[in-house]
Design an enzyme around this catalytic site. Structure first.
Site, PDB file in Angstrom:
ATOM      1  N   LYS A  68       2.279  11.181   7.220  1.00 33.95           N
ATOM      2  CA  LYS A  68       1.461  10.949   8.407  1.00 33.95           C
ATOM      3  C   LYS A  68       1.997  11.631   9.669  1.00 33.95           C
ATOM      4  CE  LYS A  68      -1.138   7.141   6.598  1.00 33.95           C
ATOM      5  NZ  LYS A  68      -0.831   5.953   5.838  1.00 33.95           N
ATOM      6  N   PHE A 116       0.859  -1.186   0.000  1.00 31.97           N
ATOM      7  CA  PHE A 116       0.000   0.000   0.000  1.00 31.97           C
ATOM      8  C   PHE A 116       0.895   1.235   0.000  1.00 31.97           C
ATOM      9  CE2 PHE A 116      -2.261   3.620   1.591  1.00 31.97           C
ATOM     10  CZ  PHE A 116      -3.423   3.571   0.837  1.00 31.97           C
ATOM     11  N   ASP A 137       9.305   3.066   2.150  1.00 32.92           N
ATOM     12  CA  ASP A 137       8.086   3.836   2.423  1.00 32.92           C
ATOM     13  C   ASP A 137       7.762   3.681   3.905  1.00 32.92           C
ATOM     14  OD1 ASP A 137       5.568   4.871   2.798  1.00 32.92           O
ATOM     15  OD2 ASP A 137       4.667   3.930   1.042  1.00 32.92           O
TER      16      ASP A 137
HETATM   17  C1  PLP Z   1      -0.977   6.053   4.322  1.00 34.14           C
HETATM   18  C2  PLP Z   1       0.131   5.558   3.487  1.00 34.14           C
HETATM   19  C3  PLP Z   1       0.483   6.169   2.268  1.00 34.14           C
HETATM   20  C4  PLP Z   1      -0.347   7.286   1.645  1.00 34.14           C
HETATM   21  O1  PLP Z   1      -0.427   8.404   2.421  1.00 34.14           O
HETATM   22  P1  PLP Z   1      -1.586   9.505   2.122  1.00 34.14           P
HETATM   23  O2  PLP Z   1      -1.223  10.657   2.993  1.00 34.14           O
HETATM   24  O3  PLP Z   1      -2.874   8.856   2.496  1.00 34.14           O
HETATM   25  O4  PLP Z   1      -1.529   9.822   0.674  1.00 34.14           O
HETATM   26  C5  PLP Z   1       1.589   5.713   1.588  1.00 34.14           C
HETATM   27  N1  PLP Z   1       2.315   4.684   2.078  1.00 34.14           N
HETATM   28  C6  PLP Z   1       2.012   4.059   3.227  1.00 34.14           C
HETATM   29  C7  PLP Z   1       2.875   2.949   3.711  1.00 34.14           C
HETATM   30  C8  PLP Z   1       0.900   4.454   3.964  1.00 34.14           C
HETATM   31  O5  PLP Z   1       0.568   3.822   5.094  1.00 34.14           O
END
Ligand code: PLP
Length: 426
Positions: free
Chosen positions: A274, A146, A233
């Site tokens: 986040k 994701f 990520d």
């Molecule tokens: C939440 C998330 C994203 C996307 O972040 P948004 O601010 O919702 O665009 C990307 N990578 C990971 C691992 C995430 O948990």
């Protein structure tokens, strides 16, 4: 009704259903206030928040230092665009790069934008530094990843709900099994022109999949052998969530004792979002060293809001809170307690198959089929008992409270969770 009249929960839900696109399926709870580990609904019922806005609110709801920094900056200067310098961005870039030990930072707003940015930097590096022929660069990604919701990102998702009827898809991605080093080696042998390997240190949305011990470090070594960029990520796992400043950490400058002995994987490109703002404001960033980041020249990439003064002030405050309150250490300690207590409980509970996670990013696997409503129904029962959590994929429930939780509060939460599971009848 007047636009700002106080609503009942049902009225608020009805408004969203009628006037909003149906792109989420929320629990039927309408929140109107938050403080620390707690949120309150419009009727005044208090809940422990065990989602933390998908780990954006690691520092707790409405942290006074973060809110204070935001208000004071909002009263001074909010947005200049990057057509001009502002007096906050450089401070944020210095503070964040020193914290995470990279040469440079590129500021964006959301996680998905930061992932897009990392993909672009990786591709440009491939053409200009690695010498891959134009338009041939490939990036290896993992199954069940994701990384966000843009057209390019969903192009390399394998979630049919996220993908179907959003094509045509962006080319240039190779999907391999997560936590499988052999698959990574084979993909690198079989494909020319690989520029990068994009991976979540723990797959959060997929259901909190923690890879085998040593996977990330070995994967990084394989990438190095092939001159392929290791892109982490850490939008969800980063900023103390997993009991260290980063899930790939070991090289961070926080004073937490649990950092030093940890496996040391230094990504070539680090993606944060986040909790980089503590949930106060959209702040994301991509970090890399000069030999990579310097491929980005004026005009190559940007965002009107990226790096704005409020985001910079909030970002500094959010990272300071993590350090000052030793939240990585607290997440580590509470995570150990959480898994050990729940593991004890599930030995006598048929409803839960397993507990897994790291730090305060945990999940329980419900003993039912993926398409059953059991996990959802348990979350409804939990909310009745004053604790908010959400199923991730089908029968998995993620538990990720704010990291400012105390041990006493955690024990209270464990008792709510075990009581709810014990009383639960399908
Ligand atoms: C939440 C998330 C994203 C996307 O972040 P948004 O601010 O919702 O665009 C990307 N990578 C990971 C691992 C995430 O948990």
């Amino acid at each position: 009704m007047a636009v700002l009249e106080q609503l009942t929960s049902q009225q608020a839900i009805d408004l969203e259903n009628k006037y909003g696109a149906h792109n989420y399926h929320p629990l039927p709870v309408v929140l109107s206030r938050g403080e620390g580990v707690f949120v309150w609904d419009v009727e005044g019922k208090k809940y422990y928040d065990f989602l933390s806005a998908y780990s954006a609110v690691n520092q707790g709801h409405c942290h006074p230092s973060i809110v204070g920094a935001m208000i004071s900056q909002a009263q001074t200067l909010t947005l200049t665009s990057r057509a001009f310098y502002n007096d906050m961005l450089g401070k944020f870039e210095k503070y964040a790069t020193e914290t995470f030990k990279f040469d440079k930072l590129l500021p964006m707003n959301t996680g998905a934008e930061a992932v897009e940015t990392a993909v672009k930097i990786c591709r440009k590096w491939a053409y200009e530094k690695k010498g891959i022929p134009e338009n041939q660069a490939k990036i290896i990604v993992c199954e069940n990843n994701f990384h966000g919701r843009t057209t390019t990102i969903i192009s390399f998702s394998n979630d049919p709900v996220a993908r179907k009827n959003f094509g045509p898809y962006t080319q240039g991605f190779i999907k391999i099994e997560y936590d499988n080093l052999e698959a990574l080696k084979i993909a690198l042998q079989e494909n020319d022109n690989v520029a990068g390997f994009l991976v979540e240190p723990i797959q959060g949305e997929a259901g909190v999949y923690v890879p085998s011990e040593g996977y990330l470090k070995a994967a990084k070594a394989i990438c190095e052998e092939h001159n392929v960029l290791f892109i982490a990520d850490e939008v969800q796992t980063g900023i103390a969530r997993t009991g260290r400043l980063l899930a790939t950490c070991g090289n961070c400058s926080c004073s937490d004792k649990h950092c030093s002995g940890a496996p040391d994987v230094k990504p070539d490109i680090l993606i944060l979002g986040k909790a980089l703002s503590g949930g106060a404001y959209p702040v994301s960033a991509v970090l890399a060293n000069n030999e990579i980041m310097d491929v980005i020249r004026p005009g190559n990439h940007g965002s009107t809001f990226g790096g704005n003064p409020i985001a910079a002030a909030v970002g500094i405050a959010a990272l300071e809170v993590i350090k000052d309150e030793e939240l990585a250490s607290n997440a580590y300690k509470l995570g150990e307690i959480f898994r050990s207590e729940l593991n004890k409980f599930i030995t006598n509970c048929d409803l839960v198959n397993a507990v897994r996670g790291k730090g305060l990013l945990n999940a329980i696997l419900i003993n039912d089929t993926e398409d059953s409503s059991t996990a959802w129904d348990i979350c409804i029962a939990l909310s009745d008992n004053g604790l908010l959590a959400k199923p991730t994929h089908g029968n998995i429930i993620r538990f990720a409270p704010p990291l400012v939780m105390t041990e006493e509060q955690l024990m209270d939460c464990i008792s709510i969770i075990t009581r709810t599971l014990s009383e639960f009848k399908k």
